[in-house]
Design an enzyme around this catalytic site. Structure first.
Site, PDB file in Angstrom:
ATOM      1  CG  ASP A 131      16.429  28.158  -5.777  1.00  0.00           C
ATOM      2  OD1 ASP A 131      16.772  27.535  -4.747  1.00  0.00           O
ATOM      3  OD2 ASP A 131      15.867  27.607  -6.748  1.00  0.00           O
TER       4      ASP A 131
ATOM      5  CG  HIS B 198      12.038  22.283  -7.162  1.00  0.00           C
ATOM      6  ND1 HIS B 198      12.841  22.298  -6.046  1.00  0.00           N
ATOM      7  CD2 HIS B 198      10.935  21.576  -6.814  1.00  0.00           C
ATOM      8  CE1 HIS B 198      12.248  21.626  -5.063  1.00  0.00           C
ATOM      9  NE2 HIS B 198      11.095  21.177  -5.517  1.00  0.00           N
TER      10      HIS B 198
ATOM     11  CG  ASP C  48      11.835  27.287  -6.330  1.00  0.00           C
ATOM     12  OD1 ASP C  48      10.635  27.363  -6.659  1.00  0.00           O
ATOM     13  OD2 ASP C  48      12.461  26.222  -6.284  1.00  0.00           O
TER      14      ASP C  48
ATOM     15  CD  GLU D 227      15.874  24.200  -9.278  1.00  0.00           C
ATOM     16  OE1 GLU D 227      16.130  22.985  -9.056  1.00  0.00           O
ATOM     17  OE2 GLU D 227      15.143  24.883  -8.545  1.00  0.00           O
TER      18      GLU D 227
ATOM     19  CD  GLU E  47      18.681  10.483 -10.987  1.00  0.00           C
ATOM     20  OE1 GLU E  47      19.840  10.187 -10.609  1.00  0.00           O
ATOM     21  OE2 GLU E  47      18.100   9.942 -11.958  1.00  0.00           O
TER      22      GLU E  47
END
Length: 230
Positions: A7, A150, A155, A9, A52
């Protein structure tokens, strides 16, 4: 069979508009079972952090400022994944970002054929049902209470448990119906069992066996099964 549950980010949604990877989490799995071998990297994106994006993963520009850039950790990342298949939730997103980083360094990109998308896998298995990581954790009763934000490693760890369940659980090959599975973990119908036909064995007694049996009966006094024969 070695696989890597992966995973990332990022700073945003599209690497073509300048967004970068800020975190990578990898968990090794052997025969679908996650092992204790993991890789966790924070990466300086060499740019600002949109509010965001920070709201999703909690990683600020200040926190990442002293972390290594992708070029410094690329070798460690590639060594860890090796040539193993990559298990990724929404694989197209993560693969685009990884390949964009590799392209910046003039390195070969990873083919999409290396990635198994667990979103697509879940949608085939549960048509019409939500296929987010949180939804699949709820479906399989996997504790994701620590997932307030997250995080790439967390994750990947959760996805490892979800992937195991999508493959059928701790014993994916122990299926009462005997169904086969393909490389994507999908059932292909009942397994065909090859049976070897053998010639029927002869059970009639030999002359010697019949003679030994008669001698044994002669030693019995008034056997009941001979009562009606006289």
């Amino acid at each position: 069979m070695r696989e890597i549950i992966l995973d990332t980010e990022t700073t945003g949604f599209d690497p073509l508009t300048g967004h970068r990877i800020v975190e990578i989490g990898c968990v090794e799995a052997i025969n679908y079972i996650p092992t204790d071998k993991q890789l966790h990297l924070y990466i300086n994106p060499e740019r600002d952090m949109p509010a965001e994006a920070q709201a999703v993963h909690g990683l600020s520009e200040e926190f990442l400022r002293d972390k290594p850039v992708f070029a410094e950790v690329c070798g460690e990342f590639l060594d860890f994944i090796g040539d193993s298949r990559l298990i990724i939730h929404n694989a197209e997103f993560d693969m685009r970002f990884i390949n964009a980083e590799l392209k910046r360094l003039g390195m070969p990109t990873l083919p999409m054929t290396r990635a198994l998308d667990t979103v697509a896998m879940a949608r085939r298995k549960f048509p019409g049902a939500p296929a987010s990581l949180d939804a699949l954790c709820r479906r399989f009763n996997i504790d994701n209470s620590n997932r307030t934000l997250h995080g790439a490693l967390l994750d990947a760890q959760l996805l490892g448990e979800v992937y195991l369940e999508l493959q059928g659980g701790r014993q994916p090959d122990l299926v009462l119906a005997g169904n086969r599975r393909n490389a994507d973990g999908e059932e292909e119908g009942p397994a065909k069992v090859e049976r070897v036909r053998r010639q029927a064995r002869v059970h009639a007694p030999t002359a010697e066996e019949a003679e030994a049996h008669a001698a044994m009966l002669a030693q019995l006094k008034n056997p009941m099964w001979l009562a009606g024969a006289s």
